[in-house]
Design a protein around this motif. Structure first.
Motif, PDB file in Angstrom:
ATOM      1  N   ASN A   1       0.825  -1.219   0.000  1.00  0.00           N
ATOM      2  CA  ASN A   1       0.000   0.000   0.000  1.00  0.00           C
ATOM      3  C   ASN A   1       0.856   1.264   0.000  1.00  0.00           C
ATOM      4  O   ASN A   1       0.489   2.283  -0.598  1.00  0.00           O
ATOM      5  CB  ASN A   1      -0.929   0.013   1.221  1.00  0.00           C
ATOM      6  CG  ASN A   1      -1.981  -1.095   1.156  1.00  0.00           C
ATOM      7  OD1 ASN A   1      -2.169  -1.706   0.097  1.00  0.00           O
ATOM      8  ND2 ASN A   1      -2.640  -1.363   2.262  1.00  0.00           N
ATOM      9  N   LEU A   2       2.009   1.198   0.683  1.00  0.00           N
ATOM     10  CA  LEU A   2       2.913   2.360   0.730  1.00  0.00           C
ATOM     11  C   LEU A   2       3.732   2.506  -0.552  1.00  0.00           C
ATOM     12  O   LEU A   2       4.429   3.505  -0.748  1.00  0.00           O
ATOM     13  CB  LEU A   2       3.869   2.232   1.929  1.00  0.00           C
ATOM     14  CG  LEU A   2       3.251   2.436   3.326  1.00  0.00           C
ATOM     15  CD1 LEU A   2       4.212   1.977   4.414  1.00  0.00           C
ATOM     16  CD2 LEU A   2       2.892   3.918   3.517  1.00  0.00           C
ATOM     17  N   GLY A   3       3.672   1.484  -1.410  1.00  0.00           N
ATOM     18  CA  GLY A   3       4.430   1.521  -2.657  1.00  0.00           C
ATOM     19  C   GLY A   3       5.903   1.155  -2.482  1.00  0.00           C
ATOM     20  O   GLY A   3       6.718   1.382  -3.379  1.00  0.00           O
ATOM     21  N   PHE A   4       6.243   0.560  -1.318  1.00  0.00           N
ATOM     22  CA  PHE A   4       7.650   0.207  -1.050  1.00  0.00           C
ATOM     23  C   PHE A   4       8.065  -1.063  -1.801  1.00  0.00           C
ATOM     24  O   PHE A   4       9.225  -1.213  -2.166  1.00  0.00           O
ATOM     25  CB  PHE A   4       7.877   0.000   0.452  1.00  0.00           C
ATOM     26  CG  PHE A   4       7.777   1.269   1.267  1.00  0.00           C
ATOM     27  CD1 PHE A   4       7.777   2.527   0.657  1.00  0.00           C
ATOM     28  CD2 PHE A   4       7.714   1.227   2.662  1.00  0.00           C
ATOM     29  CE1 PHE A   4       7.693   3.695   1.406  1.00  0.00           C
ATOM     30  CE2 PHE A   4       7.629   2.385   3.414  1.00  0.00           C
ATOM     31  CZ  PHE A   4       7.612   3.620   2.790  1.00  0.00           C
ATOM     32  N   ILE A   5       7.123  -2.008  -1.956  1.00  0.00           N
ATOM     33  CA  ILE A   5       7.428  -3.273  -2.651  1.00  0.00           C
ATOM     34  C   ILE A   5       6.272  -3.620  -3.583  1.00  0.00           C
ATOM     35  O   ILE A   5       5.187  -3.037  -3.494  1.00  0.00           O
ATOM     36  CB  ILE A   5       7.655  -4.456  -1.659  1.00  0.00           C
ATOM     37  CG1 ILE A   5       6.399  -4.709  -0.818  1.00  0.00           C
ATOM     38  CG2 ILE A   5       8.884  -4.243  -0.790  1.00  0.00           C
ATOM     39  CD1 ILE A   5       6.428  -6.014  -0.025  1.00  0.00           C
ATOM     40  N   THR A   6       6.507  -4.597  -4.458  1.00  0.00           N
ATOM     41  CA  THR A   6       5.450  -5.080  -5.368  1.00  0.00           C
ATOM     42  C   THR A   6       4.928  -6.428  -4.850  1.00  0.00           C
ATOM     43  O   THR A   6       5.527  -7.041  -3.957  1.00  0.00           O
ATOM     44  CB  THR A   6       6.014  -5.281  -6.787  1.00  0.00           C
ATOM     45  OG1 THR A   6       7.023  -6.308  -6.725  1.00  0.00           O
ATOM     46  CG2 THR A   6       6.605  -4.007  -7.332  1.00  0.00           C
ATOM     47  N   GLU A   7       3.808  -6.887  -5.441  1.00  0.00           N
ATOM     48  CA  GLU A   7       3.248  -8.216  -5.119  1.00  0.00           C
ATOM     49  C   GLU A   7       4.301  -9.293  -5.355  1.00  0.00           C
ATOM     50  O   GLU A   7       4.426 -10.247  -4.588  1.00  0.00           O
ATOM     51  CB  GLU A   7       2.018  -8.501  -6.006  1.00  0.00           C
ATOM     52  CG  GLU A   7       0.770  -7.762  -5.608  1.00  0.00           C
ATOM     53  CD  GLU A   7      -0.054  -8.468  -4.537  1.00  0.00           C
ATOM     54  OE1 GLU A   7       0.399  -9.512  -4.036  1.00  0.00           O
ATOM     55  OE2 GLU A   7      -1.127  -7.942  -4.201  1.00  0.00           O
ATOM     56  N   LYS A   8       5.059  -9.123  -6.446  1.00  0.00           N
ATOM     57  CA  LYS A   8       6.091 -10.107  -6.805  1.00  0.00           C
ATOM     58  C   LYS A   8       7.172 -10.177  -5.728  1.00  0.00           C
ATOM     59  O   LYS A   8       7.610 -11.258  -5.334  1.00  0.00           O
ATOM     60  CB  LYS A   8       6.709  -9.709  -8.159  1.00  0.00           C
ATOM     61  CG  LYS A   8       7.755 -10.673  -8.682  1.00  0.00           C
ATOM     62  CD  LYS A   8       8.265 -10.193 -10.041  1.00  0.00           C
ATOM     63  CE  LYS A   8       9.514 -10.940 -10.448  1.00  0.00           C
ATOM     64  NZ  LYS A   8      10.084 -10.437 -11.694  1.00  0.00           N
ATOM     65  N   ASP A   9       7.602  -9.008  -5.202  1.00  0.00           N
ATOM     66  CA  ASP A   9       8.607  -8.967  -4.127  1.00  0.00           C
ATOM     67  C   ASP A   9       8.088  -9.706  -2.892  1.00  0.00           C
ATOM     68  O   ASP A   9       8.809 -10.490  -2.268  1.00  0.00           O
ATOM     69  CB  ASP A   9       8.931  -7.516  -3.730  1.00  0.00           C
ATOM     70  CG  ASP A   9       9.562  -6.725  -4.873  1.00  0.00           C
ATOM     71  OD1 ASP A   9      10.212  -7.351  -5.733  1.00  0.00           O
ATOM     72  OD2 ASP A   9       9.387  -5.487  -4.904  1.00  0.00           O
ATOM     73  N   LEU A  10       6.815  -9.416  -2.537  1.00  0.00           N
ATOM     74  CA  LEU A  10       6.219 -10.044  -1.346  1.00  0.00           C
ATOM     75  C   LEU A  10       6.141 -11.556  -1.510  1.00  0.00           C
ATOM     76  O   LEU A  10       6.466 -12.320  -0.592  1.00  0.00           O
ATOM     77  CB  LEU A  10       4.819  -9.458  -1.101  1.00  0.00           C
ATOM     78  CG  LEU A  10       4.027 -10.080   0.061  1.00  0.00           C
ATOM     79  CD1 LEU A  10       4.730  -9.867   1.391  1.00  0.00           C
ATOM     80  CD2 LEU A  10       2.605  -9.512   0.122  1.00  0.00           C
ATOM     81  N   ASN A  11       5.717 -11.991  -2.701  1.00  0.00           N
ATOM     82  CA  ASN A  11       5.572 -13.418  -2.989  1.00  0.00           C
ATOM     83  C   ASN A  11       6.909 -14.143  -2.810  1.00  0.00           C
ATOM     84  O   ASN A  11       6.993 -15.209  -2.186  1.00  0.00           O
ATOM     85  CB  ASN A  11       5.042 -13.572  -4.426  1.00  0.00           C
ATOM     86  CG  ASN A  11       4.556 -14.973  -4.689  1.00  0.00           C
ATOM     87  OD1 ASN A  11       4.194 -15.686  -3.769  1.00  0.00           O
ATOM     88  ND2 ASN A  11       4.578 -15.374  -5.942  1.00  0.00           N
ATOM     89  N   LEU A  12       7.967 -13.541  -3.360  1.00  0.00           N
ATOM     90  CA  LEU A  12       9.304 -14.140  -3.242  1.00  0.00           C
ATOM     91  C   LEU A  12       9.777 -14.162  -1.792  1.00  0.00           C
ATOM     92  O   LEU A  12      10.295 -15.169  -1.305  1.00  0.00           O
ATOM     93  CB  LEU A  12      10.314 -13.356  -4.095  1.00  0.00           C
ATOM     94  CG  LEU A  12      10.237 -13.562  -5.610  1.00  0.00           C
ATOM     95  CD1 LEU A  12      11.143 -12.587  -6.329  1.00  0.00           C
ATOM     96  CD2 LEU A  12      10.622 -14.993  -5.996  1.00  0.00           C
ATOM     97  N   ALA A  13       9.549 -13.068  -1.086  1.00  0.00           N
ATOM     98  CA  ALA A  13       9.995 -12.985   0.311  1.00  0.00           C
ATOM     99  C   ALA A  13       9.307 -14.040   1.172  1.00  0.00           C
ATOM    100  O   ALA A  13       9.938 -14.684   2.016  1.00  0.00           O
ATOM    101  CB  ALA A  13       9.716 -11.585   0.856  1.00  0.00           C
ATOM    102  N   GLN A  14       7.991 -14.246   0.944  1.00  0.00           N
ATOM    103  CA  GLN A  14       7.253 -15.258   1.719  1.00  0.00           C
ATOM    104  C   GLN A  14       7.772 -16.665   1.412  1.00  0.00           C
ATOM    105  O   GLN A  14       7.837 -17.518   2.294  1.00  0.00           O
ATOM    106  CB  GLN A  14       5.752 -15.154   1.419  1.00  0.00           C
ATOM    107  CG  GLN A  14       5.116 -13.927   2.050  1.00  0.00           C
ATOM    108  CD  GLN A  14       3.679 -13.717   1.610  1.00  0.00           C
ATOM    109  OE1 GLN A  14       3.281 -14.102   0.508  1.00  0.00           O
ATOM    110  NE2 GLN A  14       2.888 -13.086   2.460  1.00  0.00           N
ATOM    111  N   ALA A  15       8.141 -16.889   0.142  1.00  0.00           N
ATOM    112  CA  ALA A  15       8.702 -18.189  -0.236  1.00  0.00           C
ATOM    113  C   ALA A  15      10.065 -18.399   0.438  1.00  0.00           C
ATOM    114  O   ALA A  15      10.365 -19.488   0.944  1.00  0.00           O
ATOM    115  CB  ALA A  15       8.844 -18.283  -1.751  1.00  0.00           C
ATOM    116  N   PHE A  16      10.886 -17.357   0.466  1.00  0.00           N
ATOM    117  CA  PHE A  16      12.205 -17.461   1.100  1.00  0.00           C
ATOM    118  C   PHE A  16      12.064 -17.705   2.607  1.00  0.00           C
ATOM    119  O   PHE A  16      12.848 -18.428   3.203  1.00  0.00           O
ATOM    120  CB  PHE A  16      13.040 -16.194   0.843  1.00  0.00           C
ATOM    121  CG  PHE A  16      13.368 -15.961  -0.612  1.00  0.00           C
ATOM    122  CD1 PHE A  16      13.503 -17.035  -1.488  1.00  0.00           C
ATOM    123  CD2 PHE A  16      13.544 -14.676  -1.111  1.00  0.00           C
ATOM    124  CE1 PHE A  16      13.804 -16.822  -2.832  1.00  0.00           C
ATOM    125  CE2 PHE A  16      13.836 -14.457  -2.454  1.00  0.00           C
ATOM    126  CZ  PHE A  16      13.969 -15.545  -3.323  1.00  0.00           C
TER     127      PHE A  16
END
Length: 582
Positions: free
Chosen positions: A52-67
């Motif tokens: 929502n703040l525009g700091f990351i994208t959905e793709k960034d979040l998806n990868l981070a959760q996988a890691f």
């Protein structure tokens, strides 16, 4: 993605820390997001706050959760996957589960797959069940995965006919033709692990689930092996596979359900849990030895297909009002009756779902437990260890319940405890197998229940049937013949101004003219006059007449109203309600 640190440094770490390590965020931005999250009155996940703040994208979040889960990253756009790896998974499985096989070790049976979402980790469990491999997941980005699926699997959709051809030509499987019982344990294991057998079975299962089948049958006969599945209450036959693979199919299903593949003389029961396209699906397995081999039936319990809501059962407004009055009584017994597969469990669960509140304790005793609902305590009957309905029900009453569901009254002992529960201030829901609501009284008396106990405890009986609904896609108006109307005792006066419909048949309904099913009901409420009739041992016919006179709508009349609504056909109502009028 070459700048990602080793996965050991990311696994299990807080989300903000993972994103910092990935170079997507600074500490200041994480602190800013955490402060905003704390201020928020609603529990918004940190990942969503960062997006929502525009700091990351959905793709960034998806990868981070996988890691966080310990999944390594793979860039599939830069690799060529060998055909031997691609062939391990059929196109249908790859497309259904949104996965791409990237490596396969035939020695260790380890299959490495690429997925695009950490939420899809359940696919690994399903693949272990469906394929029998040790499956490891790696994360990739969604665009690369879609391109990979298109590159390796487009135009490859395998049909059951092609797989049956593959099975017929398989030399190893052909060796077992006519072997009967003379197959040892190691051979059974090899049969269950045969790739063509796994492919066929997986395709049949996924197709049946997609077509909303309720049961899948694998039936051995003297000279043929049949595969059939039931959709909307009707069995349809699939292309029969070669007779000699019957043992391989039953062995594969047993492996998937964790049953004993060496035991071929006794019946066995088990279950196979799957998550197909994010929907939890439970396959209940029943294996029955027959003179020509093992007959296997899988009951498909797709939780997403059932709407546990009284408003969606198909009751008319007056029926809903009567039913709600019954289930809101402080105590007594409410019975739902009808043949096997008439939707009794769904009706009772809808009632439980409505009554499920923090102020009430609800306990069920079932065989088997079909749907799990949060807030309801459910007990599975196990006759093999002596846990019967009666024994379980006795213990339930010591658990201080308000409402009790007894899966079925099968004997006098269970009936007596249900009565005892109702007389001590509990509301009891249960089912019976009878033709209609009024005949339930005779059934209970036949079990040995005293008429005065029947009248003291039973508040109402709901009789129901399922009829197939006309396919909305090919629904066509027509004029019924005189013979059709006579079957329902409909006179020209009764049908004045009414329209009749049927389904012509189209691709959407597999050319059956029907799509889905609906319930029709009759609700018999016990009042003083009906109770007096029961005490006087009056016949079922007299009870039915009195109930109809007091406003009960019979199953036949409910069916006729459904015909006039354009929901179902004359044939369906005649087929499902002919017994009651006899």
């Amino acid at each position: 993605m070459s700048d990602i640190p080793p996965i050991s440094q990311l696994k299990g770490r807080p989300l903000g820390r993972v994103l910092i390590k990935m170079g997507k965020l600074t500490r200041d931005k994480v602190q800013q997001a955490l402060a905003l999250q704390k201020e928020s009155k609603t529990a918004v996940p940190l990942g969503q706050v960062l997006i929502n703040l525009g700091f990351i994208t959905e793709k960034d979040l998806n990868l981070a959760q996988a890691f966080q889960l310990g999944m390594p990253y793979i860039n599939i756009s830069g690799i060529d996957i060998p055909d031997t790896v691609i062939s391990q998974i059929t196109a249908q499985i790859a497309m259904t589960y949104k996965i791409l096989p990237v490596d396969f070790d035939s020695q260790t049976k380890k299959l490495t797959i690429a997925i695009a979402s950490a939420d899809n980790f359940r696919a690994t469990d399903d693949l272990r069940t469906l394929l029998g491999y040790n499956v490891e997941a790696m994360i990739t980005d969604a665009d690369s995965l879609e391109k990979g699926l298109a590159r390796y699997y487009s135009g490859q959709t395998e049909s059951i006919n092609e797989l049956i051809g593959e099975l017929t030509d398989d030399e190893y499987l052909a060796e077992f033709a006519g072997r009967g019982e003379s197959i040892d344990l190691s051979e059974l294991r090899n049969l269950a692990d045969s790739n063509p057998v796994k492919k066929l079975l997986n395709l049949v299962l996924l197709q049946a689930i997609r077509d909303k089948a309720s049961d899948i049958h694998f039936e051995p006969f003297e000279k043929e092996f049949k595969m059939r599945y039931r959709v909307d209450g009707v069995l349809y036959e699939m292309v029969p596979p070669p007779h000699h693979i019957a043992v391989a199919i039953s062995s594969r299903i047993k492996v998937m359900a964790n049953l004993d593949i060496a035991e071929r003389r006794l019946p066995q029961d088990g279950r196979i849990p799957l998550v197909v396209q994010n929907h939890p699906v439970d396959l209940r397995v029943s294996v029955l030895p027959t003179i020509f081999g093992e007959s296997v039936v899988l009951r498909v319990l797709d939780r997403t297909q059932v709407q546990l809501d009284i408003d969606r059962l198909g009751m008319r407004s007056d029926e809903q009002e009567t039913f709600r009055k019954l289930i809101n009584r402080p105590n007594g017994i409410v019975i739902v009756t009808g043949p096997t597969g008439s939707g009794k469990t769904t009706t009772l669960y809808s009632a439980l779902n409505e009554l499920n509140s923090i102020e009430s304790k609800l306990i069920t005793t079932e065989d088997p437990v079909e749907y799990d609902i949060d807030g309801i305590i459910q007990c599975q009957i196990r006759p093999d260890v002596g846990l019967t309905f009666a024994r379980c029900l006795r213990s339930i009453l010591r658990q201080d319940p308000d409402i009790v569901l007894v899966g079925e009254i099968r004997d006098l002992e269970t009936a007596k405890i249900a009565v005892e529960a109702s007389l001590t201030g509990h509301l009891v829901f249960t089912t019976l197998h009878t033709n209609d609501a009024p005949s339930s009284i005779a059934r209970l008396v036949d079990l040995g229940m005293e008429p005065f106990l029947v009248t003291a405890t039973i508040e109402g009986i709901v009789g129901q049937r399922l009829v197939r609904k006309i396919c909305e896609n090919c629904k066509t108006e027509f004029q019924p013949t005189e013979e059709m109307l006579l079957e329902l005792e409909l006179t020209p006066a009764k049908i004045a101004g009414k329209q009749f419909f049927y389904g012509k048949g189209c691709d959407y309904c597999n050319n059956t003219g029907y799509r889905g099913r609906m319930a029709i009901f009759e609700i018999m409420v016990l009042d003083d006059e009906i109770r007096e009739s029961i005490m006087n041992h009056e016949s079922t016919n007299i009870l039915r007449e009195k109930s109809l006179r007091k406003g009960m709508r019979s199953l036949r009349d409910s069916g006729i109203l459904a015909i006039f609504d354009g929901s179902t056909t004359i044939d369906e109502v005649v087929k499902e309600t002919i017994v009651e009028e006899g």
